[in-house]
Design a protein around this motif. Structure first.
Motif, PDB file in Angstrom:
ATOM      1  N   HIS A  30       0.838  -1.208   0.000  1.00  0.00           N
ATOM      2  CA  HIS A  30       0.000   0.000   0.000  1.00  0.00           C
ATOM      3  C   HIS A  30       0.867   1.250   0.000  1.00  0.00           C
ATOM      4  CE1 HIS A  30      -4.269  -1.384   0.567  1.00  0.00           C
ATOM      5  NE2 HIS A  30      -3.588  -2.514   0.564  1.00  0.00           N
ATOM      6  N   GLY A  31       2.184   1.099  -0.217  1.00  0.00           N
ATOM      7  CA  GLY A  31       3.106   2.236  -0.305  1.00  0.00           C
ATOM      8  C   GLY A  31       3.722   2.261  -1.692  1.00  0.00           C
ATOM      9  N   TRP A  32       5.068   2.164  -1.733  1.00  0.00           N
ATOM     10  CA  TRP A  32       5.733   2.256  -3.039  1.00  0.00           C
ATOM     11  C   TRP A  32       5.469   1.059  -3.932  1.00  0.00           C
ATOM     12  CZ3 TRP A  32       9.213  -1.698  -3.529  1.00  0.00           C
ATOM     13  CH2 TRP A  32       9.779  -2.219  -2.357  1.00  0.00           C
ATOM     14  N   GLY A  33       4.947  -0.031  -3.378  1.00  0.00           N
ATOM     15  CA  GLY A  33       4.676  -1.216  -4.183  1.00  0.00           C
ATOM     16  C   GLY A  33       3.243  -1.281  -4.699  1.00  0.00           C
ATOM     17  N   TRP A  34       2.513  -0.182  -4.578  1.00  0.00           N
ATOM     18  CA  TRP A  34       1.092  -0.148  -4.957  1.00  0.00           C
ATOM     19  C   TRP A  34       0.879  -0.523  -6.427  1.00  0.00           C
ATOM     20  CZ3 TRP A  34      -3.510  -0.578  -3.088  1.00  0.00           C
ATOM     21  CH2 TRP A  34      -4.622  -0.052  -3.752  1.00  0.00           C
ATOM     22  N   GLY A  35       1.890  -0.236  -7.267  1.00  0.00           N
ATOM     23  CA  GLY A  35       1.802  -0.546  -8.707  1.00  0.00           C
ATOM     24  C   GLY A  35       1.407  -2.002  -8.969  1.00  0.00           C
ATOM     25  N   TRP A  36       1.968  -2.936  -8.208  1.00  0.00           N
ATOM     26  CA  TRP A  36       1.614  -4.352  -8.376  1.00  0.00           C
ATOM     27  C   TRP A  36       0.329  -4.682  -7.635  1.00  0.00           C
ATOM     28  CZ3 TRP A  36       6.626  -7.777  -7.470  1.00  0.00           C
ATOM     29  CH2 TRP A  36       7.497  -7.580  -8.561  1.00  0.00           C
ATOM     30  N   HIS A  37       0.157  -4.084  -6.448  1.00  0.00           N
ATOM     31  CA  HIS A  37      -0.950  -4.482  -5.572  1.00  0.00           C
ATOM     32  C   HIS A  37      -2.286  -3.927  -6.067  1.00  0.00           C
ATOM     33  CE1 HIS A  37      -2.674  -6.133  -1.979  1.00  0.00           C
ATOM     34  NE2 HIS A  37      -3.021  -4.977  -1.481  1.00  0.00           N
ATOM     35  N   LEU A  38      -2.239  -2.793  -6.754  1.00  0.00           N
ATOM     36  CA  LEU A  38      -3.436  -2.136  -7.306  1.00  0.00           C
ATOM     37  C   LEU A  38      -4.337  -3.124  -8.044  1.00  0.00           C
ATOM     38  CD1 LEU A  38      -4.895   0.536  -8.550  1.00  0.00           C
ATOM     39  CD2 LEU A  38      -3.237   0.299 -10.370  1.00  0.00           C
ATOM     40  N   HIS A 123     -11.002  -5.175   4.454  1.00  0.00           N
ATOM     41  CA  HIS A 123      -9.797  -4.581   3.846  1.00  0.00           C
ATOM     42  C   HIS A 123     -10.132  -4.070   2.454  1.00  0.00           C
ATOM     43  CE1 HIS A 123      -5.652  -3.839   2.773  1.00  0.00           C
ATOM     44  NE2 HIS A 123      -5.809  -4.557   1.682  1.00  0.00           N
ATOM     45  N   HIS A 124     -10.995  -4.799   1.763  1.00  0.00           N
ATOM     46  CA  HIS A 124     -11.364  -4.421   0.400  1.00  0.00           C
ATOM     47  C   HIS A 124     -12.547  -3.462   0.362  1.00  0.00           C
ATOM     48  CE1 HIS A 124      -8.649  -6.868  -2.054  1.00  0.00           C
ATOM     49  NE2 HIS A 124      -8.741  -7.795  -1.114  1.00  0.00           N
ATOM     50  N   ALA A 125     -13.097  -3.099   1.524  1.00  0.00           N
ATOM     51  CA  ALA A 125     -14.273  -2.218   1.546  1.00  0.00           C
ATOM     52  C   ALA A 125     -13.905  -0.792   1.161  1.00  0.00           C
ATOM     53  CB  ALA A 125     -14.916  -2.233   2.929  1.00  0.00           C
ATOM     54  N   VAL A 126     -12.630  -0.441   1.346  1.00  0.00           N
ATOM     55  CA  VAL A 126     -12.186   0.911   1.031  1.00  0.00           C
ATOM     56  C   VAL A 126     -11.544   0.890  -0.346  1.00  0.00           C
ATOM     57  CG1 VAL A 126     -10.620   2.776   1.723  1.00  0.00           C
ATOM     58  CG2 VAL A 126     -11.760   1.395   3.461  1.00  0.00           C
ATOM     59  N   ARG A 127     -11.959   1.784  -1.214  1.00  0.00           N
ATOM     60  CA  ARG A 127     -11.338   1.839  -2.543  1.00  0.00           C
ATOM     61  C   ARG A 127     -10.040   2.619  -2.470  1.00  0.00           C
ATOM     62  NH1 ARG A 127     -13.617   0.059  -7.213  1.00  0.00           N
ATOM     63  NH2 ARG A 127     -12.167   1.314  -8.420  1.00  0.00           N
ATOM     64  N   GLY A 128      -9.049   2.193  -3.231  1.00  0.00           N
ATOM     65  CA  GLY A 128      -7.779   2.910  -3.258  1.00  0.00           C
ATOM     66  C   GLY A 128      -6.833   2.435  -2.180  1.00  0.00           C
ATOM     67  N   ARG A 129      -5.662   3.064  -2.100  1.00  0.00           N
ATOM     68  CA  ARG A 129      -4.620   2.539  -1.221  1.00  0.00           C
ATOM     69  C   ARG A 129      -4.649   3.132   0.172  1.00  0.00           C
ATOM     70  NH1 ARG A 129       0.975   5.233  -3.529  1.00  0.00           N
ATOM     71  NH2 ARG A 129       1.623   5.650  -1.395  1.00  0.00           N
ATOM     72  N   GLU A 130      -5.340   4.267   0.350  1.00  0.00           N
ATOM     73  CA  GLU A 130      -5.339   4.958   1.646  1.00  0.00           C
ATOM     74  C   GLU A 130      -6.508   4.502   2.514  1.00  0.00           C
ATOM     75  OE1 GLU A 130      -3.074   7.242   2.467  1.00  0.00           O
ATOM     76  OE2 GLU A 130      -2.093   7.512   0.518  1.00  0.00           O
ATOM     77  N   GLY A 131      -6.272   4.510   3.827  1.00  0.00           N
ATOM     78  CA  GLY A 131      -7.370   4.316   4.778  1.00  0.00           C
ATOM     79  C   GLY A 131      -7.897   2.901   4.896  1.00  0.00           C
ATOM     80  N   LEU A 146     -12.509  -3.227  13.685  1.00  0.00           N
ATOM     81  CA  LEU A 146     -12.378  -2.866  12.273  1.00  0.00           C
ATOM     82  C   LEU A 146     -13.567  -2.018  11.825  1.00  0.00           C
ATOM     83  CD1 LEU A 146     -11.108  -6.252  10.812  1.00  0.00           C
ATOM     84  CD2 LEU A 146      -9.774  -4.199  11.276  1.00  0.00           C
ATOM     85  N   GLN A 147     -14.761  -2.413  12.293  1.00  0.00           N
ATOM     86  CA  GLN A 147     -15.964  -1.652  11.945  1.00  0.00           C
ATOM     87  C   GLN A 147     -15.842  -0.221  12.448  1.00  0.00           C
ATOM     88  OE1 GLN A 147     -18.554  -4.478  13.560  1.00  0.00           O
ATOM     89  NE2 GLN A 147     -19.220  -5.297  11.583  1.00  0.00           N
ATOM     90  N   ALA A 148     -15.354  -0.070  13.689  1.00  0.00           N
ATOM     91  CA  ALA A 148     -15.198   1.267  14.267  1.00  0.00           C
ATOM     92  C   ALA A 148     -14.194   2.083  13.447  1.00  0.00           C
ATOM     93  CB  ALA A 148     -14.742   1.153  15.716  1.00  0.00           C
ATOM     94  N   ALA A 149     -13.096   1.436  13.035  1.00  0.00           N
ATOM     95  CA  ALA A 149     -12.077   2.142  12.245  1.00  0.00           C
ATOM     96  C   ALA A 149     -12.649   2.593  10.904  1.00  0.00           C
ATOM     97  CB  ALA A 149     -10.869   1.238  12.023  1.00  0.00           C
ATOM     98  N   LEU A 150     -13.451   1.729  10.283  1.00  0.00           N
ATOM     99  CA  LEU A 150     -14.052   2.085   8.992  1.00  0.00           C
ATOM    100  C   LEU A 150     -15.054   3.229   9.153  1.00  0.00           C
ATOM    101  CD1 LEU A 150     -14.687  -1.339   7.206  1.00  0.00           C
ATOM    102  CD2 LEU A 150     -13.110   0.454   6.517  1.00  0.00           C
ATOM    103  N   ARG A 151     -15.831   3.172  10.251  1.00  0.00           N
ATOM    104  CA  ARG A 151     -16.818   4.218  10.506  1.00  0.00           C
ATOM    105  C   ARG A 151     -16.124   5.563  10.714  1.00  0.00           C
ATOM    106  NH1 ARG A 151     -19.584   2.046  15.043  1.00  0.00           N
ATOM    107  NH2 ARG A 151     -19.759   0.114  13.923  1.00  0.00           N
ATOM    108  N   GLN A 152     -15.015   5.514  11.489  1.00  0.00           N
ATOM    109  CA  GLN A 152     -14.234   6.714  11.754  1.00  0.00           C
ATOM    110  C   GLN A 152     -13.750   7.334  10.444  1.00  0.00           C
ATOM    111  OE1 GLN A 152     -14.150   7.728  14.863  1.00  0.00           O
ATOM    112  NE2 GLN A 152     -13.272   9.621  14.052  1.00  0.00           N
ATOM    113  N   ARG A 153     -13.248   6.462   9.563  1.00  0.00           N
ATOM    114  CA  ARG A 153     -12.716   6.902   8.281  1.00  0.00           C
ATOM    115  C   ARG A 153     -13.840   7.509   7.430  1.00  0.00           C
ATOM    116  NH1 ARG A 153      -9.929   6.232   3.266  1.00  0.00           N
ATOM    117  NH2 ARG A 153     -11.713   6.235   1.869  1.00  0.00           N
TER     118      ARG A 153
END
Ligand SMILES: [Zn+2]
Ligand SMILES: [Zn+2]
Length: 178
Positions: A30-38, A123-131, A146-153
């Motif tokens: 989810h950092g510099w290797g996002w090119g492959w993980h995307l 983990h896949h509920a958030v689109r993109g590499r952040e959050g 995890l639910q609380a963290a997602l709600r916060q975000r």
């Protein structure tokens, strides 16, 4: 007693690998290797993904460890065996159970497997590499955390959006003043 040491080293390697995998997932993939993980976070058809190259990298590391180990550098082969066993468990939980990349369908309805399954769905509920939440594969935090963290975000994302587009009532308020 050597067999006992070998077994302990193998099991410890599996545990350590979960840490290595979770940290690389969070800070490399989810950092510099996002090119492959995307490719893995986009809709995919279950065939080859660029993200699979990470598994290939770990596979070569395991082969190298086993090769060096059997050529006189005990216990590297047992660390390599632990990396291999981790790879098998990772494949079963992540690619099999969660992403259904095998020909049968089994969704765990209770217990620890359900927790792993749900955590990676989140983990896949958030689109993109952040959050994103839950970067491990064989360990997952309790689901309510995890639910609380997602709600916060979700809240902070909405707050950001509110500063860009003024809410409806603010506009109507201005209309009234004019
Ligand atoms: Zn990810
Ligand atoms: Zn995944």
């Amino acid at each position: 007693m050597l067999w006992l040491w070998n077994t302990l080293i193998l099991l410890a390697s599996v545990v350590v690998m979960e840490g290595v995998a979770a940290l690389s997932h969070k800070y490399i993939m989810h950092g510099w290797g996002w090119g492959w993980h995307l490719s893995h976070h986009e809709p995919h058809d279950g065939k080859f993904e660029l993200n699979d190259l990470y598994a290939v990298v770990f596979m070569f590391m395991a082969i190298a460890l086993i090769y060096i180990g059997v050529n006189g550098y005990w216990p590297l082969q047992w660390i390599g065996a632990g990396v291999t066993l981790y790879g098998v468990l990772y494949f079963m939980v992540h690619d099999g159970l969660v992403h259904q990349r095998w020909p049968f369908r089994y969704i765990p309805r209770k217990g620890y497997l359900k927790r792993l399954y749900m955590a990676h769905r989140m983990h896949h509920a958030v689109r993109g590499r952040e959050g994103c939440v839950s970067f491990g594969f064989l360990y997952a935090p309790p689901l309510h955390k995890l639910q609380a963290a997602l709600r916060q975000r979700h809240k902070s994302v909405n707050a950001d959006a509110a500063t860009i587009t003024p809410p409806q009532d603010a506009t109507s308020g201005r209309v009234k003043r004019e």
